[in-house]
Design a protein around this motif. Structure first.
Motif, PDB file in Angstrom:
ATOM      1  N   SER A 143       0.821  -1.203   0.000  1.00 29.48           N
ATOM      2  CA  SER A 143       0.000   0.000   0.000  1.00 29.48           C
ATOM      3  C   SER A 143       0.856   1.254   0.000  1.00 29.48           C
ATOM      4  O   SER A 143       2.032   1.229   0.369  1.00 29.48           O
ATOM      5  N   LEU A 144       0.246   2.324  -0.439  1.00 29.99           N
ATOM      6  CA  LEU A 144       0.887   3.638  -0.402  1.00 29.99           C
ATOM      7  C   LEU A 144       0.446   4.314   0.891  1.00 29.99           C
ATOM      8  O   LEU A 144      -0.743   4.390   1.168  1.00 29.99           O
ATOM      9  N   PRO A 145       1.373   4.794   1.688  1.00 31.09           N
ATOM     10  CA  PRO A 145       1.033   5.201   3.052  1.00 31.09           C
ATOM     11  C   PRO A 145       0.717   6.686   3.243  1.00 31.09           C
ATOM     12  O   PRO A 145       0.365   7.090   4.347  1.00 31.09           O
ATOM     13  N   VAL A 146       0.855   7.485   2.195  1.00 31.08           N
ATOM     14  CA  VAL A 146       0.727   8.929   2.396  1.00 31.08           C
ATOM     15  C   VAL A 146      -0.213   9.524   1.358  1.00 31.08           C
ATOM     16  O   VAL A 146      -0.088   9.255   0.163  1.00 31.08           O
ATOM     17  N   SER A 147      -1.186  10.319   1.822  1.00 34.61           N
ATOM     18  CA  SER A 147      -2.034  11.040   0.881  1.00 34.61           C
ATOM     19  C   SER A 147      -1.457  12.426   0.649  1.00 34.61           C
ATOM     20  O   SER A 147      -1.289  13.202   1.591  1.00 34.61           O
ATOM     21  N   TRP A 148      -1.132  12.707  -0.596  1.00 35.54           N
ATOM     22  CA  TRP A 148      -0.610  14.033  -0.933  1.00 35.54           C
ATOM     23  C   TRP A 148      -1.714  14.994  -1.279  1.00 35.54           C
ATOM     24  O   TRP A 148      -1.514  16.196  -1.369  1.00 35.54           O
ATOM     25  N   ARG A 149      -2.915  14.442  -1.506  1.00 34.17           N
ATOM     26  CA  ARG A 149      -4.043  15.323  -1.790  1.00 34.17           C
ATOM     27  C   ARG A 149      -4.660  15.824  -0.499  1.00 34.17           C
ATOM     28  O   ARG A 149      -4.750  17.025  -0.256  1.00 34.17           O
ATOM     29  N   LEU A 150      -5.109  14.898   0.326  1.00 34.94           N
ATOM     30  CA  LEU A 150      -5.885  15.307   1.495  1.00 34.94           C
ATOM     31  C   LEU A 150      -5.029  16.122   2.438  1.00 34.94           C
ATOM     32  O   LEU A 150      -3.878  15.787   2.713  1.00 34.94           O
ATOM     33  N   PRO A 151      -5.570  17.222   2.950  1.00 29.05           N
ATOM     34  CA  PRO A 151      -4.827  18.043   3.906  1.00 29.05           C
ATOM     35  C   PRO A 151      -4.750  17.337   5.257  1.00 29.05           C
ATOM     36  O   PRO A 151      -5.447  16.347   5.495  1.00 29.05           O
ATOM     37  N   ALA A 152      -3.927  17.834   6.133  1.00 29.63           N
ATOM     38  CA  ALA A 152      -3.760  17.239   7.461  1.00 29.63           C
ATOM     39  C   ALA A 152      -5.085  17.241   8.224  1.00 29.63           C
ATOM     40  O   ALA A 152      -5.304  16.425   9.118  1.00 29.63           O
ATOM     41  N   SER A 153      -6.005  18.137   7.838  1.00 26.31           N
ATOM     42  CA  SER A 153      -7.299  18.184   8.529  1.00 26.31           C
ATOM     43  C   SER A 153      -8.195  17.024   8.109  1.00 26.31           C
ATOM     44  O   SER A 153      -9.180  16.727   8.772  1.00 26.31           O
ATOM     45  N   ALA A 154      -7.877  16.394   7.007  1.00 28.66           N
ATOM     46  CA  ALA A 154      -8.801  15.371   6.487  1.00 28.66           C
ATOM     47  C   ALA A 154      -8.244  13.956   6.540  1.00 28.66           C
ATOM     48  O   ALA A 154      -8.990  13.010   6.754  1.00 28.66           O
ATOM     49  N   ALA A 155      -6.922  13.816   6.328  1.00 27.68           N
ATOM     50  CA  ALA A 155      -6.377  12.468   6.176  1.00 27.68           C
ATOM     51  C   ALA A 155      -6.696  11.534   7.355  1.00 27.68           C
ATOM     52  O   ALA A 155      -7.133  10.406   7.143  1.00 27.68           O
ATOM     53  N   PRO A 156      -6.494  11.995   8.619  1.00 32.03           N
ATOM     54  CA  PRO A 156      -6.760  11.059   9.718  1.00 32.03           C
ATOM     55  C   PRO A 156      -8.217  10.602   9.753  1.00 32.03           C
ATOM     56  O   PRO A 156      -8.497   9.434   9.998  1.00 32.03           O
ATOM     57  N   ILE A 180     -10.464  10.462   7.207  1.00 31.86           N
ATOM     58  CA  ILE A 180     -10.785   9.592   6.072  1.00 31.86           C
ATOM     59  C   ILE A 180     -10.127   8.227   6.271  1.00 31.86           C
ATOM     60  O   ILE A 180     -10.737   7.184   6.015  1.00 31.86           O
ATOM     61  N   SER A 181      -8.913   8.239   6.757  1.00 30.69           N
ATOM     62  CA  SER A 181      -8.208   6.990   7.000  1.00 30.69           C
ATOM     63  C   SER A 181      -8.955   6.133   8.020  1.00 30.69           C
ATOM     64  O   SER A 181      -9.200   4.946   7.808  1.00 30.69           O
ATOM     65  N   ALA A 182      -9.363   6.759   9.125  1.00 27.90           N
ATOM     66  CA  ALA A 182     -10.017   5.994  10.186  1.00 27.90           C
ATOM     67  C   ALA A 182     -11.414   5.542   9.775  1.00 27.90           C
ATOM     68  O   ALA A 182     -11.854   4.451  10.134  1.00 27.90           O
ATOM     69  N   ALA A 183     -12.122   6.395   9.027  1.00 28.26           N
ATOM     70  CA  ALA A 183     -13.514   6.074   8.724  1.00 28.26           C
ATOM     71  C   ALA A 183     -13.638   5.029   7.616  1.00 28.26           C
ATOM     72  O   ALA A 183     -14.575   4.249   7.615  1.00 28.26           O
ATOM     73  N   PHE A 184     -12.698   5.029   6.666  1.00 29.42           N
ATOM     74  CA  PHE A 184     -12.933   4.229   5.466  1.00 29.42           C
ATOM     75  C   PHE A 184     -11.868   3.182   5.145  1.00 29.42           C
ATOM     76  O   PHE A 184     -12.054   2.395   4.234  1.00 29.42           O
ATOM     77  N   TYR A 185     -10.735   3.215   5.833  1.00 24.51           N
ATOM     78  CA  TYR A 185      -9.646   2.342   5.400  1.00 24.51           C
ATOM     79  C   TYR A 185      -9.176   1.404   6.498  1.00 24.51           C
ATOM     80  O   TYR A 185      -9.080   1.805   7.664  1.00 24.51           O
ATOM     81  N   THR A 186      -8.885   0.171   6.108  1.00 22.43           N
ATOM     82  CA  THR A 186      -8.354  -0.773   7.088  1.00 22.43           C
ATOM     83  C   THR A 186      -6.844  -0.619   7.226  1.00 22.43           C
ATOM     84  O   THR A 186      -6.290  -0.856   8.291  1.00 22.43           O
ATOM     85  N   THR A 187      -6.180  -0.196   6.137  1.00 19.92           N
ATOM     86  CA  THR A 187      -4.748   0.108   6.230  1.00 19.92           C
ATOM     87  C   THR A 187      -4.614   1.618   6.380  1.00 19.92           C
ATOM     88  O   THR A 187      -4.989   2.356   5.487  1.00 19.92           O
ATOM     89  N   PRO A 188      -4.109   2.077   7.518  1.00 16.99           N
ATOM     90  CA  PRO A 188      -4.107   3.523   7.754  1.00 16.99           C
ATOM     91  C   PRO A 188      -3.113   4.279   6.854  1.00 16.99           C
ATOM     92  O   PRO A 188      -2.150   3.698   6.355  1.00 16.99           O
ATOM     93  N   PHE A 189      -3.377   5.547   6.650  1.00 16.92           N
ATOM     94  CA  PHE A 189      -2.443   6.402   5.912  1.00 16.92           C
ATOM     95  C   PHE A 189      -2.421   7.772   6.559  1.00 16.92           C
ATOM     96  O   PHE A 189      -3.246   8.068   7.426  1.00 16.92           O
ATOM     97  N   ARG A 190      -1.467   8.588   6.192  1.00  9.70           N
ATOM     98  CA  ARG A 190      -1.368   9.921   6.781  1.00  9.70           C
ATOM     99  C   ARG A 190      -1.294  10.984   5.691  1.00  9.70           C
ATOM    100  O   ARG A 190      -1.158  10.663   4.515  1.00  9.70           O
ATOM    101  N   ALA A 191      -1.387  12.238   6.118  1.00  6.97           N
ATOM    102  CA  ALA A 191      -1.307  13.322   5.150  1.00  6.97           C
ATOM    103  C   ALA A 191       0.162  13.609   4.848  1.00  6.97           C
ATOM    104  O   ALA A 191       1.026  13.475   5.710  1.00  6.97           O
ATOM    105  N   GLY A 192       0.431  14.025   3.625  1.00  3.96           N
ATOM    106  CA  GLY A 192       1.794  14.350   3.238  1.00  3.96           C
ATOM    107  C   GLY A 192       2.210  15.751   3.647  1.00  3.96           C
ATOM    108  O   GLY A 192       3.391  16.076   3.692  1.00  3.96           O
TER     109      GLY A 192
END
Lengths: 382, 440, 488
Positions: free
Chosen positions: B205-218, B220-232
């Motif tokens: 998996s790719l671990p970093v979202s370069w689109r979503l801002p720091a306000s959104a990544a956590p 979206i990650s928690a609500a929709f994904y089983t493999t977590p990711f963070r904001a870039g």
């Protein structure tokens, strides 16, 4: 808590609360938006008796022969200390060892009074197994579990087996619908999983109260059914996690029933005013109009599929029909008509005899357009 | 302190994926890519990596727009490769794609044979004969139906499947229960059938979202994904400011201000049951877009550290239904300043990116929930298209609607229970939005 | 559902009587269909207690399976159904060669089964599954076997999943496309209450009649499930008695069981024939005959399959069959929707309320417009323009292809939409039959337009022995690929 239970007692009247079972608990998730149902269920009101008294009984839906065939199948599967069951489970759970300690708790008696005893025995056997004492595999037949519903402990007497192996408890449900080529009717399977979920929750609660992790209970339900068109049993597994969460949510909501009770006028009761204590001979003497008035203080949410899970469905349907509610037409009509509640209001907007409220302008335009097309097709006043 | 930076995490993940491609003994590799995690970049890198020892490869995307995007990225980032864009008869290439020495645009696969990379939609590939490549890259593989993969899988020996597992599942216009729970469900996504049949395949998996801002990544990650990711990026790198202050301090202004400040806003209209088309909610969405433009917003980000004026093309309005989108498009036409704003359904916004998105909440105004409206993928797409802010327009009462959600869907034996559960994902997002609520 | 249908539901409720929807039927109704009313034995899976079947409304045949005596029942039912099916094997015609298709022999007509609703159609499918693998007894004709009965039931039930097929008719489903009632779809799934709304007895409203029809003892609901009240009242004691009795006593109980089954099924039998006659009375849309032709071809093909000793249908679709079936089911649904829209006023009207269709007046045309060449060796193309003005609430996107009942072969693309307060102006570009002058209607003509049917290309799937690695669980590694090969 005691004020809550006295409040619920007033609603119910001087009768024993209607006992819950896994089926009635499973039905909690069917239409949780119905406040009427939530209140009646929390108070343990006998909805069937209510419906009969009000002249809107729901015709029976359980076939007597299906019930007895189901019981036969269960007996067959559990015969000889659950030998057949054990071999199915062994295959499904990939267990190495051939035997398990089998305890049938129904020998302690099946009367209501025996429930307490059986529950206590179930509890101690389960905790023993959880502590790793006794046999490494334990099979409990007819265990009695306890669940708190609206602050009231409810005994569940499942036709099932709790099976413990390698420290994990499994809930095994025996159902008489067939699994044909690996597939079962979706509604029947859904019912089975929801009921199984109730037992899993009860088992989780029992273990957590004793300090164990809820993860000691498998969230995968084991389902034993006839295979294809034979009477030979087979085992299937169903992931019950969604159902467990869903049922927990509804149980939590019943815990918060006080909010709903607070909205009821003081002194409201659904007591049928029986003329005697004997359930076989007594007659309900409650004035029907008065009872209807009491019920009307609760907000019903009639849906076309209510009859599949609520004994009061035909009463609510009659009320919805009397009130000309769009709900009697089913969900697609309600969706099309947005915030309009009654048939007369919708037709009034369509033929222009009723002026739309500011927020109905758009819908009114659409309805008038549809009405003009309708007139083109079928002629105006028919 | 020793935690690697987002860029470092990303770089390592991509390097690991590329190494896996060349060393794996498996026929397939799956890469889960959360929103804006550099999926296209990965596809471009992988194409270069795989073609390097002179093995031409093929790329499969799901829509013509996706193919065009990939082709345009390939020609920019890898000018040394010859790229063939294979298309159907009715396709017209957009202006940005100009055929030249490095780009062949053709309907005929034979003309594409010499290219280093050939790109086409799955349905085009399904009609290509006599073709064989060592590697295929399948983009948006979670939106591809199993039956589509069946048609084209023979074209290559090995395949890299890249996609976003949180977005919408493929769908059919007809009831497809007969196959539910069966291994060969033709409606299942290409990835789910692939992994069911080949459970040993590596899933990276790719671990970093370069689109979503720091306000959104956590969230979206928690609500929709089983493999977590963070904001870039960090909070300070992404900013939205206005040249003009709000006028009257009305709800729309407050909504816009809150969104600019925190990255989220819930513009809540009074509770009411509405039809699918709720004119008030639609007008609110339009007003919000107008205010963003009239107040001349500027978006600051790592690509534009000195700021970029927010233009209509940087804004999207997302809906659940096509008729809602149609109605909004109709409203947009009444104001020439809004020309260029994209309005579309979640289905069609998949894979797209904007500075600000305005979302009509799928449950707004509804009397009842339904599986369609609760689908986690739908909400995920709508709330994960933005680089700066996401503004949700909704009627009050969604909390009660979720509470009242009946649970009586049929259950199919052996069908995997879907995670995340739509109900929970909705609850999660709503809980977050409630903290960013402006009552209209 | 459309607002138009909802409006008719509202009217039905207000007037206490069903209201018309579509007035044209899209499925074939045979002159002599076979009505089948199955009744399942309570507590069993796909094990009939009785089946009432026949082609003559006045002469139902009741096939009874008293507990302990299933085999005779099955042979009798098989014989009855086979006689009906085989009666279509006498008349054939030759379909001339066309394109790649060689000349073929085909039956002139096909059998048609009718059930009351989805539950019965599903029941026949399960019964087919239960019977089709039964061995054919040594020395008997497979063509009259119970196994073939299972194959045929499966064939009919599987065809019924295709929206375009008339081989197995579902009465409540069809009636609901032609009438709106004041009750929900769930209630409409039962024949008696649905018919009560359409044909209430004198002196009763549709609503009253439907409520009365809910009493299971007076109006036993259509099967295949026996109503539990009826079971308790009429069957439970007979089941018990049959278990222990022999000889004359048993015969006596069997006769009473027969009576009970007849009492249960007869009202539905009569209602169902009334429903069939009503549906037959609706005029068919043009494309109905072509769809029935396809059904006849399917029937011919399956008859040939069985005659050649072909195996029964498999338990599950394999990966290729499932994909093909899905494509065909989707195509059937889409093509039916498209042709109904162009052939049935009501469907077009429904689409006008949802914005997928509109009625408008041609305000401007450019019949000779051409567009510049697309490629170096191409010529300019003729692409006439038509402008239409409508006050229907249009919701169409640019580039959508439209067609109308005036000439379904002419497809035009939406180039531009301009909305004003009262109406919408739509600029259309003619894309097919561009050189035909009649493709461009005169200014002032009223047009009805909706989305044109999508072009359907039959998808190509690999053959069953070439299923790719992605869809098989062989666990093979890449051909000729050893781990670490590329690292070297």
């Amino acid at each position: 808590m005691s004020s809550l239970s006295s409040r619920l007692g007033t609603l119910r009247g001087p009768v024993e609360p209607k006992p819950h079972n896994a089926r009635s608990l499973a039905a909690l998730t069917a239409n949780p938006g119905c406040r009427r149902r939530a209140i009646l269920d929390a108070a343990g009101v006998d909805k069937e008796a209510l419906a009969v008294h009000l002249g809107h009984p729901l015709p029976p839906t359980q076939s007597p022969r299906a019930l007895s065939r189901g019981a036969q199948f269960e007996a067959q599967v559990k015969d000889q200390g659950g030998a057949e069951l054990l071999s199915l489970l062994r295959d499904k759970l990939h267990l190495p060892l051939p035997e398990a300690a089998h305890t049938d708790l129904s020998v302690l008696g099946t009367s209501d009074r025996a429930m307490n005893v059986r529950h206590a025995r179930t509890r101690s056997l389960i905790l023993e197994a959880a502590h790793g004492k006794g046999a490494s595999r334990t099979m409990l037949d007819h265990p009695v579990l306890e669940l708190t519903v609206a602050g009231r402990p409810v005994f569940l007497e499942p036709d099932l087996v709790a099976f413990q192996s390698e420290g994990i408890f499994h809930v095994v449900e025996i159902k008489s619908f067939a699994v044909v080529d690996g597939q079962a009717p979706g509604d029947k399977a859904a019912g089975a999983v929801l009921q199984g979920a109730a037992y899993i929750i009860a088992l989780q609660d029992l273990l957590t109260r004793a300090g164990f992790s809820p993860e000691r209970v498998s969230t995968t339900l084991l389902l034993i059914t006839p295979r294809d068109f034979s009477r030979r049993p087979m085992a299937s597994t169903i992931d019950a996690r969604h159902q467990i969460k869903s049922l927990r949510r509804q149980l939590d909501r019943l815990e918060r029933i006080e909010d709903l009770l607070g909205q009821l006028p003081a002194g409201i009761t659904f007591d049928l005013a029986y003329d005697g204590p004997d359930a076989r001979t007594r007659t309900a003497t409650r004035d029907r109009d008065d009872l209807t008035k009491a019920l009307n203080t609760t907000e019903a949410r009639y849906r076309a599929n209510c009859r599949h899970h609520c004994q009061l469905a035909h009463f609510c349907r009659a009320q919805a029909h009397e009130g000309q509610l769009i709900d009697v037409l089913g969900s697609s009509a309600s969706e099309d008509l947005g915030g309009i509640d009654t048939i007369a209001a919708a037709l009034g907007l369509a033929d222009g005899s009723r002026a739309p409220a500011p927020d109905q302008e758009d819908l009114a335009t659409a309805l008038r357009h549809a009405e003009s097309i309708r007139n083109e097709l079928f002629g105006g006043a028919a | 302190m020793n935690e690697p930076s987002a860029a470092e995490l990303s770089r390592r993940a991509v390097a690991h994926i590329l190494t896996t491609l060349t060393t794996t003994s498996h026929r397939g590799v799956v890469v889960d890519s959360p929103p804006g995690a550099g999926k296209t970049t990965l596809v471009v890198h992988a194409a270069q990596h795989l073609t390097r020892p002179q093995h031409p490869c093929m790329i499969v995307a799901q829509t013509n727009a996706q193919v065009d995007d990939l082709v345009s990225r390939l020609t920019q980032d890898a000018p040394h490769l010859t790229v063939a864009r294979l298309s159907g008869q009715s396709y017209r290439a957009p202006d940005r794609l100009q055929a030249g020495p490095n780009l062949i645009i053709t309907t005929d696969a034979r003309q594409a044979a010499a290219a280093d990379v050939a790109v086409a939609t799955a349905s085009k590939w399904a009609n290509v004969q006599d073709w064989h490549r060592r590697w295929a890259i399948v983009d948006e593989a979670y939106q591809m139906r199993s039956d589509n993969l069946l048609q084209i899988a023979h074209l290559a020996d090995q395949a890299l499947f890249v996609g976003d597992p949180g977005q919408l599942d493929p769908f059919s216009t007809i009831p497809t229960q007969p196959w539910k729970g069966l291994a060969h469900d033709p409606m299942a996504s290409a990835v789910s059938i692939l992994l069911k049949m080949n459970p040993q395949l590596p899933v990276l998996s790719l671990p970093v979202s370069w689109r979503l801002p720091a306000s959104a990544a956590p969230l979206i990650s928690a609500a929709f994904y089983t493999t977590p990711f963070r904001a870039g990026t960090t909070d300070t790198e992404r900013r939205l400011t206005f040249a003009h202050p709000g006028l009257h301090g009305g709800a729309v202004e407050q909504t816009v201000d809150l969104a600019a400040r925190t990255g989220w806003a819930l513009h809540e209209l009074p509770a009411r049951h509405t039809r699918r088309i709720d004119p008030e909610a639609a007008h609110a969405a339009i007003s919000i877009a107008q205010r963003l433009l009239i107040r001349e917003a500027t978006a600051y980000c790592e690509d534009h550290p000195t700021g970029q004026p927010l233009e209509p093309g940087h804004i999207a309005i997302g809906t659940a239904h096509r008729d809602q989108a149609g109605y909004l498009q109709h409203l947009l036409r009444t104001d020439p300043r809004l020309k260029g704003i994209d309005v579309d359904t979640a289905n069609r916004l998949q894979g797209r990116e904007y500075a600000v998105t305005i979302v009509l909440h799928p449950l707004s105004g509804r009397r009842d929930t339904s599986g369609f409206h609760l689908e986690a993928g739908r909400l995920c797409v709508l709330t994960s298209r933005h680089r700066h802010a996401c503004i949700v327009v909704a009627r009050a009462g969604i909390d009660r609607l979720l509470d009242d959600h009946p649970f009586n869907e049929p259950v199919h034996l052996n069908a995997d229970a879907k995670f995340p559960d739509g109900w929970e994902a909705h609850q999660h997002v709503l809980h977050h939005l409630t903290g960013h609520r402006i009552r209209a | 559902m459309s607002l138009l249908t909802t409006l008719q539901q509202l009217r039905a409720s207000e007037r206490h009587h069903a209201q018309p929807l579509s007035r044209l039927r899209y499925l074939h109704v045979a002159d002599q269909p076979m009505l089948i009313l199955p009744l399942n034995r309570p507590g069993e899976t796909a094990r009939p207690l009785a089946v009432m079947a026949g082609c003559d409304p006045g002469h139902p045949r009741l096939f009874l399976a008293p507990p302990g005596d299933d085999d005779r029942f099955l042979t009798d039912l098989a014989e009855h159904l086979h006689t009906y099916i085989h009666s279509f094997h006498y008349a054939t015609r030759i379909r001339p060669a066309k394109g790649e298709q060689p000349e073929r022999r085909e039956y002139l007509d096909a059998p048609q089964l009718v059930v009351t609703g989805t539950a019965s159609a599903y029941y026949l499918k399960m019964l087919g599954r239960a019977l089709r693998y039964r061995p054919v007894p040594e020395g008997t004709d497979p063509a009259t076997s119970v196994s073939h009965l299972g194959c045929w039931l499966t064939f009919f039930a599987e065809r019924a999943e295709y929206a375009t097929s008339s081989l197995l008719l579902n009465l409540t489903g069809l009636l609901s496309t032609h009438w709106a009632t004041g009750q929900s779809i769930l209630d409409n799934a039962h024949l008696a209450p649905l018919m009560a709304w359409i044909f209430p007895p004198p002196g009763l409203t549709g609503h009253q009649a439907a409520l009365a029809a809910e009493n299971p003892l007076q109006h036993p609901p259509d099967g295949p499930t026996v109503d539990p009240s009826f079971e308790s009242a009429r069957l439970s004691s007979l089941f018990a008695a049959l278990k222990s009795s022999r000889g004359v006593r048993r015969q006596h109980h069997v006769a009473r069981l027969q009576e009970a089954a007849e009492d249960y099924l007869q009202p539905t039998w009569d209602l169902a024939w009334k429903a069939i006659a009503t549906l037959r009375g609706l005029p068919p849309v043009r494309s109905t005959a072509a769809r029935w032709d396809t059904d006849i071809r399917r029937f011919t093909a399956y008859s040939d399959h069985l005659a050649a000793g072909g195996p029964p249908q498999p338990k599950h679709d394999d990966v290729v069959s499932a994909a093909i079936r899905l494509a065909e089911l989707e195509h059937a649904a889409a093509s039916l929707a498209a042709s109904r829209a162009l052939e049935d006023d009501f469907v077009m009207a429904e689409r006008r309320t949802t914005g997928e269709a509109f009625r408008g007046t041609v305000t401007h045309t450019e019949p000779d417009r051409t567009i510049p060449p697309q490629g170096p060796r191409q010529r300019p193309k003729r692409r006439p323009l038509i402008t239409v003005r409508t006050n229907d609430p249009v919701r169409l996107e640019p580039n959508r292809l439209l067609a109308g009942p005036h000439d379904p072969a002419v497809h035009m693309a939406v180039l531009d939409l301009t909305y004003t307060t009262d109406d919408t102006e739509i600029v259309l570009e003619v894309r097919t039959r561009t050189s035909n002058p009649s493709s461009v209607p005169a200014v002032g003509t009223t047009l009805l337009l909706t989305t044109a049917p999508d072009h359907f290309r039959r998808p190509q799937f690999p053959s069953r022995d070439q299923i790719p690695w992605t869809h098989t669980d062989t666990g093979l590694t890449a051909p000729g690929h050893e781990p670490g090969e590329d690292q070297a």
